[in-house]
Design an enzyme around this catalytic site. Sequence first.
Site: not given
Length: 395
Positions: A102, A174, A199
Site C-alpha cells: 500500500y 495487512d 474500508k
Amino acid sequence: MSESVHFSTKLIKKTVAVDPQTGAANVPVYLSSTFHQKDFDHFGKYDYTRSGNPTRDALEEAIASLEGGTRGFAFASGMAAISTAFLLLSAGDHAVVPKNVYGGTFRILTQVLGRFGIDHTFVDTTNLEEVEKAIRPNTKVIYVETPSNPTLRVTDIQAIVQLAKAHRCLTFVDNTFMTPVFQRPLDLGADLVLHSATKFISGHSDVVAGLAVAASKEIADKIYFLQNALGAVLGVQDSWLLLRGLKTLDVRIRKSAESAQRIAEFFAARPEVKRVFYPGLADHPGAALHAEQASSGGAVLSFELKNEASARAFVNHVKLPVFAVSLGAVESILSYPPKMSHAELNEEEREKAGIGSGLLRLSVGLEDAEDLIRDFSEAFVYVKDREQVTVRSER
Ligand SMILES: *Cc1c(COP(=O)(O)O)cnc(C)c1O
C-alpha cells in the site's frame, strides 16, 4: 463463548455488549477524556482516554476476538496502526516488505523510518525464494499484504510465517482486503494483523480508522505501550461508529463478494477487457493458493481496458459507482490506480507493477449485481466508440 459458534454469531455477540448499568443494548459513547478516581491510593481501570476508554475497549475486544488474537488496538487511521507496528523495530533493524505494498506503507518506510535507521528491502512476496534471499541477520519483520493492491496477487501466508520463524522474524499481515470474515492470518501463524478499518470494517465511507490485533501477549504489551506513548488512538465517537459498522460486516462483505465474482466473470467475457484480476477466477495465478488460505475472492477486483482513453470513457459513462479512492463501502467505488493510489510511480514503474494505463479497480458495494452489470454494459458502448474514433483518426 463456545468455539463451535459460527463467525456471524460471534460477530454479533462481540459487538452488541449490553451495558451492565442500564441494560442498553449498545455500548455507550463514553465521551470523557478523564475519569474520577474513588480511591486516593488505588486508581480504577480507566484514568485517561489516550490510555483506555470503555467505548474503544469494546471495539478492541471485538476485533481481537474476531481475528483470534490476544488483544486488539484501535488507531486514528490504518496508517497510524501500520506506523505504530513498525515502531516495534529499532535503529539497525530491517524489514522485508512487498514491492506492491500500500502506498502509505511505502511512504512511511522510504521517507520516515529510514531516517531513524529502520531499513527495508522490497521484494515480490509471492516469490518465496526472493523473500528468503532478502532476509538478513538484522531482519525483524516480514510484511505481507494479500491479495495485493491493485493487481490482487496472492502471497502464501503460512509459507512466509515458516520462513519468518526459521529466521526469528515476526510476520505482519495487512488484512484490509479480506477482513476476518474471509481470512484470519493469526490462525495461519502470523504475529500481527493490521487493518485500514476505513474500508470494509467501517463499510460506509464515513470513518477513517485503523486496527491491529496481536497474537501473543508479549507483542500486545509492546503495541499497547506504543499506542499510549505515540497517542494515535481512535476517537470515541469513531470507535462507536466502527462497532456499528462491524455488526453488519459479515452480510455486507459476503453480498459484495458474491456480486464481485459475477462481475469478474462478466468482465472476463467482454472483448473490451484485456485482463481481469480477481482471485476468485479459476485462471487467476494465485487462485488455488488463495482458496486454501481465504474463503472468498473478496469484493475488490481490477480489470484492464485497452488504454487510458478507454478507461476514461468507461468512467465517464458509468452511472452507479462513485469514482473515488478508497474501497470497502456500501456503494461501489471505481478507481483509476495510475492517477490515484499509484500516481507516485512513473509509467515504467507502473508497467513493471502490472498497472497498465487502462487499469481500473472496482470495489463492489451492495447495489444489485445485475444493475451494476447493466450499467457497465452500457458504458462499454462508449468504450467501443472511443476506440473506433481513435482508429479512424489514425488513418
Ligand atoms: C487504505 C489502506 C491502508 C491505509 O489506511 P488508512 O485508513 O487510509 O490510513 C493500508 N492498507 C491498505 C491495504 C489500504 O487499502
